[in-house]
Scaffold this motif. Structure first.
Motif, PDB file in Angstrom:
ATOM      1  N   THR A  68      41.949  26.265  35.288  1.00 36.35           N
ATOM      2  CA  THR A  68      41.416  26.982  36.456  1.00 36.35           C
ATOM      3  C   THR A  68      40.862  28.337  36.034  1.00 36.35           C
ATOM      4  O   THR A  68      41.521  29.107  35.331  1.00 36.35           O
ATOM      5  CB  THR A  68      42.520  27.175  37.513  1.00 36.35           C
ATOM      6  N   ARG A  69      39.633  28.621  36.486  1.00 34.08           N
ATOM      7  CA  ARG A  69      38.959  29.871  36.124  1.00 34.08           C
ATOM      8  C   ARG A  69      39.158  30.887  37.252  1.00 34.08           C
ATOM      9  O   ARG A  69      38.575  30.739  38.329  1.00 34.08           O
ATOM     10  CB  ARG A  69      37.478  29.603  35.876  1.00 34.08           C
ATOM     11  N   LEU A  70      39.980  31.885  36.975  1.00 38.10           N
ATOM     12  CA  LEU A  70      40.286  32.923  37.952  1.00 38.10           C
ATOM     13  C   LEU A  70      39.575  34.209  37.515  1.00 38.10           C
ATOM     14  O   LEU A  70      39.892  34.784  36.470  1.00 38.10           O
ATOM     15  CB  LEU A  70      41.802  33.143  38.025  1.00 38.10           C
ATOM     16  N   VAL A  71      38.605  34.619  38.295  1.00 37.38           N
ATOM     17  CA  VAL A  71      37.812  35.813  37.960  1.00 37.38           C
ATOM     18  C   VAL A  71      38.308  37.000  38.784  1.00 37.38           C
ATOM     19  O   VAL A  71      38.427  36.908  40.007  1.00 37.38           O
ATOM     20  CB  VAL A  71      36.316  35.579  38.214  1.00 37.38           C
ATOM     21  N   VAL A  72      38.595  38.092  38.087  1.00 34.99           N
ATOM     22  CA  VAL A  72      39.136  39.284  38.736  1.00 34.99           C
ATOM     23  C   VAL A  72      38.139  40.435  38.638  1.00 34.99           C
ATOM     24  O   VAL A  72      37.654  40.760  37.545  1.00 34.99           O
ATOM     25  CB  VAL A  72      40.470  39.715  38.087  1.00 34.99           C
ATOM     26  N   ILE A  73      37.853  41.048  39.794  1.00 38.89           N
ATOM     27  CA  ILE A  73      37.172  42.333  39.819  1.00 38.89           C
ATOM     28  C   ILE A  73      38.093  43.307  40.550  1.00 38.89           C
ATOM     29  O   ILE A  73      38.970  42.897  41.303  1.00 38.89           O
ATOM     30  CB  ILE A  73      35.781  42.271  40.501  1.00 38.89           C
ATOM     31  N   SER A  74      37.907  44.575  40.302  1.00 37.72           N
ATOM     32  CA  SER A  74      38.797  45.564  40.902  1.00 37.72           C
ATOM     33  C   SER A  74      38.167  46.938  40.801  1.00 37.72           C
ATOM     34  O   SER A  74      37.249  47.164  39.992  1.00 37.72           O
ATOM     35  CB  SER A  74      40.150  45.554  40.170  1.00 37.72           C
ATOM     36  N   ASP A  75      38.652  47.861  41.619  1.00 34.64           N
ATOM     37  CA  ASP A  75      38.270  49.269  41.493  1.00 34.64           C
ATOM     38  C   ASP A  75      36.753  49.447  41.427  1.00 34.64           C
ATOM     39  O   ASP A  75      36.234  50.162  40.573  1.00 34.64           O
ATOM     40  CB  ASP A  75      38.943  49.875  40.253  1.00 34.64           C
ATOM     41  N   THR A  76      36.062  48.785  42.347  1.00 36.26           N
ATOM     42  CA  THR A  76      34.611  48.962  42.426  1.00 36.26           C
ATOM     43  C   THR A  76      34.248  50.366  42.889  1.00 36.26           C
ATOM     44  O   THR A  76      33.205  50.901  42.503  1.00 36.26           O
ATOM     45  CB  THR A  76      34.003  47.914  43.375  1.00 36.26           C
ATOM     46  N   GLN A  85      51.362  38.500  37.977  1.00 32.05           N
ATOM     47  CA  GLN A  85      50.819  39.530  38.875  1.00 32.05           C
ATOM     48  C   GLN A  85      49.511  40.024  38.304  1.00 32.05           C
ATOM     49  O   GLN A  85      49.378  40.243  37.092  1.00 32.05           O
ATOM     50  CB  GLN A  85      51.788  40.709  39.018  1.00 32.05           C
ATOM     51  N   ILE A  86      48.539  40.222  39.185  1.00 31.84           N
ATOM     52  CA  ILE A  86      47.238  40.752  38.799  1.00 31.84           C
ATOM     53  C   ILE A  86      47.066  42.110  39.462  1.00 31.84           C
ATOM     54  O   ILE A  86      47.200  42.235  40.685  1.00 31.84           O
ATOM     55  CB  ILE A  86      46.111  39.803  39.206  1.00 31.84           C
ATOM     56  N   SER A  87      46.763  43.123  38.657  1.00 31.39           N
ATOM     57  CA  SER A  87      46.640  44.484  39.166  1.00 31.39           C
ATOM     58  C   SER A  87      45.414  45.183  38.584  1.00 31.39           C
ATOM     59  O   SER A  87      44.831  44.736  37.595  1.00 31.39           O
ATOM     60  CB  SER A  87      47.896  45.307  38.816  1.00 31.39           C
ATOM     61  N   GLY A  88      45.077  46.300  39.205  1.00 29.76           N
ATOM     62  CA  GLY A  88      44.011  47.178  38.721  1.00 29.76           C
ATOM     63  C   GLY A  88      44.547  48.598  38.633  1.00 29.76           C
ATOM     64  O   GLY A  88      45.521  48.873  37.979  1.00 29.76           O
ATOM     65  N   HIS A 143      39.669  40.189  44.223  1.00 31.60           N
ATOM     66  CA  HIS A 143      39.391  41.628  44.167  1.00 31.60           C
ATOM     67  C   HIS A 143      40.734  42.322  44.332  1.00 31.60           C
ATOM     68  O   HIS A 143      41.393  42.186  45.355  1.00 31.60           O
ATOM     69  CB  HIS A 143      38.423  42.057  45.273  1.00 31.60           C
ATOM     70  N   ALA A 144      41.132  43.094  43.316  1.00 30.87           N
ATOM     71  CA  ALA A 144      42.472  43.677  43.288  1.00 30.87           C
ATOM     72  C   ALA A 144      42.545  45.073  43.896  1.00 30.87           C
ATOM     73  O   ALA A 144      43.478  45.816  43.607  1.00 30.87           O
ATOM     74  CB  ALA A 144      42.996  43.704  41.863  1.00 30.87           C
ATOM     75  N   GLY A 145      41.592  45.426  44.753  1.00 30.08           N
ATOM     76  CA  GLY A 145      41.705  46.648  45.530  1.00 30.08           C
ATOM     77  C   GLY A 145      40.866  47.811  45.048  1.00 30.08           C
ATOM     78  O   GLY A 145      40.240  47.764  43.987  1.00 30.08           O
ATOM     79  N   ASP A 146      40.873  48.890  45.858  1.00 29.29           N
ATOM     80  CA  ASP A 146      40.025  50.066  45.656  1.00 29.29           C
ATOM     81  C   ASP A 146      38.547  49.662  45.677  1.00 29.29           C
ATOM     82  O   ASP A 146      37.804  49.868  44.712  1.00 29.29           O
ATOM     83  CB  ASP A 146      40.374  50.799  44.360  1.00 29.29           C
ATOM     84  N   ILE A 147      38.155  49.119  46.813  1.00 34.71           N
ATOM     85  CA  ILE A 147      36.762  48.723  46.997  1.00 34.71           C
ATOM     86  C   ILE A 147      35.853  49.940  46.978  1.00 34.71           C
ATOM     87  O   ILE A 147      34.795  49.938  46.351  1.00 34.71           O
ATOM     88  CB  ILE A 147      36.580  47.978  48.333  1.00 34.71           C
ATOM     89  N   ALA A 148      36.264  50.987  47.695  1.00 33.19           N
ATOM     90  CA  ALA A 148      35.342  52.099  47.912  1.00 33.19           C
ATOM     91  C   ALA A 148      36.080  53.398  48.157  1.00 33.19           C
ATOM     92  O   ALA A 148      37.270  53.425  48.463  1.00 33.19           O
ATOM     93  CB  ALA A 148      34.430  51.787  49.096  1.00 33.19           C
ATOM     94  N   ASP A 149      35.343  54.487  48.033  1.00 33.56           N
ATOM     95  CA  ASP A 149      35.787  55.809  48.472  1.00 33.56           C
ATOM     96  C   ASP A 149      34.979  56.139  49.718  1.00 33.56           C
ATOM     97  O   ASP A 149      33.848  56.600  49.639  1.00 33.56           O
ATOM     98  CB  ASP A 149      35.565  56.842  47.373  1.00 33.56           C
TER      99      ASP A 149
END
Length: 374
Positions: free
Chosen positions: A146-154, A308-311, A182-188
């Motif tokens: 399984t391919r799990l793609v993580v983005i975070s802190d955009t 656990q997946i974190s940013g 998406h592990a959070g912190d989308i925006a300011d």
């Protein structure tokens, strides 16, 4: 009242001391110590003094409730530049034991300028793909690979990065993910304010699930608004809840908890609650948990979470800040083990916070390939 005044005075003195060091050490290394012509010394001193006086004003104007993006851009850039100058000025002071002060000053300026140009380029580029295989005990054979793609802190913010956001989404789609997280912190800023930059996230595709959890910065910017907005873009907000993904006979629990600071943020109905997140989940199934901050892994380990997946850490973002991050977090980046059964993957994040620089801490799109243990 006296206690409040005393606390305010103490904080003010600490801030003044920190700023004096942050700006003073580079001034002394580059301007004060070398035997420059008087005109150069005066001009350099004026530049540093103006930057020192303007910096707190710009940061307040840029990051208060009535945030002004132009002020944030200037203040954040100043912070990044002075941090790099400060670090290399300290190194320069050590080098000055054997080198002339003028050589040290020129070297510090040249190295800092080069790192800032390179760091800006790194911050603005589409993140590199970082591939990692993770063995998940109890994973069914049908989910092997399984391919799990993580983005975070955009961190969509004062610099308009709509085009960057579009290219990020395209890079994720090119990986043909089964799961995107998406592990959070989308925006300011609030969802209303940054929705144009976040819009390309709605074009991200996945085969099995597309999930998101809040980061700490959502709690500075109306977190529930971001939860609602991400769901409107087709993301499943794991607000202390879980979903089950299936392929063939295999099943996997994808859970998420709110950020570490959520409970104290004042946002009604928010606060990390892993018991609620896993309520009703089959205890025989492996669990992959999204939790923005790595230090939430203690909760995950107690609950028997497999991964656990974190940013949050940005890998330090600007060297050598990762040493300070390590004081607060159990991991800065990469795959680590915590307890007998729990692994933690900490991504360096896809964007940047504040200063538009990444120095020796490259951004990433994380491609985690989940494997049945061999």
């Amino acid at each position: 009242m006296r206690v409040l005044v005393r606390r305010g005075l103490t904080r003010g003195l600490i801030l003044a001391a920190v700023l004096s060091l942050l700006f003073g050490v580079p001034w002394w290394t580059i301007v004060g110590e070398p035997a420059w012509p008087t005109a150069v010394t005066v001009i350099g001193t004026v530049v540093f003094a103006a930057a020192l006086l303007a910096f707190p004003v710009l940061m307040y104007q840029g990051h208060s409730k009535k945030a002004r993006d132009w002020a944030a851009r200037l203040g954040d850039s100043t912070l990044g530049a002075v941090w790099v100058l400060f670090v290399w000025s300290i190194i320069g002071q050590v080098a000055s034991l054997v080198l002339p002060s003028t050589v040290v000053a020129v070297s510090v300026l040249a190295i800092s300028a080069g790192l800032l140009v390179w760091g800006y380029t790194e911050a603005m580029r589409v993140p590199r793909i970082r591939r990692t295989e993770v063995e998940i005990p109890g994973l069914g054979p049908d989910l092997d690979g399984t391919r799990l793609v993580v983005i975070s802190d955009t961190h969509y913010g004062p610099i308009n990065r709509v085009r960057w956001s579009e290219r990020l989404a395209a890079a994720v789609n090119a990986l043909e993910p089964d799961i995107v997280a998406h592990a959070g912190d989308i925006a300011d800023g609030t969802a209303e304010r940054r929705k144009e930059q976040a819009a390309p996230l709605g074009t991200v595709h996945s085969g099995l699930a597309k999930v998101y959890v809040t980061g700490n910065h959502e709690y500075f910017s109306e977190a529930q608004g971001w939860v609602d907005h991400m769901e409107s873009l087709g993301w499943d907000a794991l607000h202390n809840r879980h979903v089950v993904v299936r392929r063939g006979e295999a099943r996997l629990v994808l859970a998420g908890i709110d950020d570490y600071i959520a409970k104290g943020s004042g946002e009604e109905g928010h606060g990390a609650d892993i018991t609620r997140a896993l309520a009703g989940a089959d205890p025989t199934l492996p669990v992959v948990l999204l939790a923005h901050q790595p230090k939430q892994v203690t909760i995950a380990a107690d609950a028997g979470v497999a991964l656990q997946i974190s940013g949050h850490t940005h890998g330090g973002q600007i060297w050598p800040f990762h040493y300070l991050v390590r004081v607060d977090q159990p991991s800065v980046h990469g795959l680590t083990r915590h307890g007998p059964a729990t692994q933690l993957y900490t991504t360096r994040g896809s964007g940047f916070w504040g200063p538009p620089f990444r120095v020796f801490a490259p951004s990433e799109i994380s491609l985690l390939t989940l494997r049945v243990p061999r």
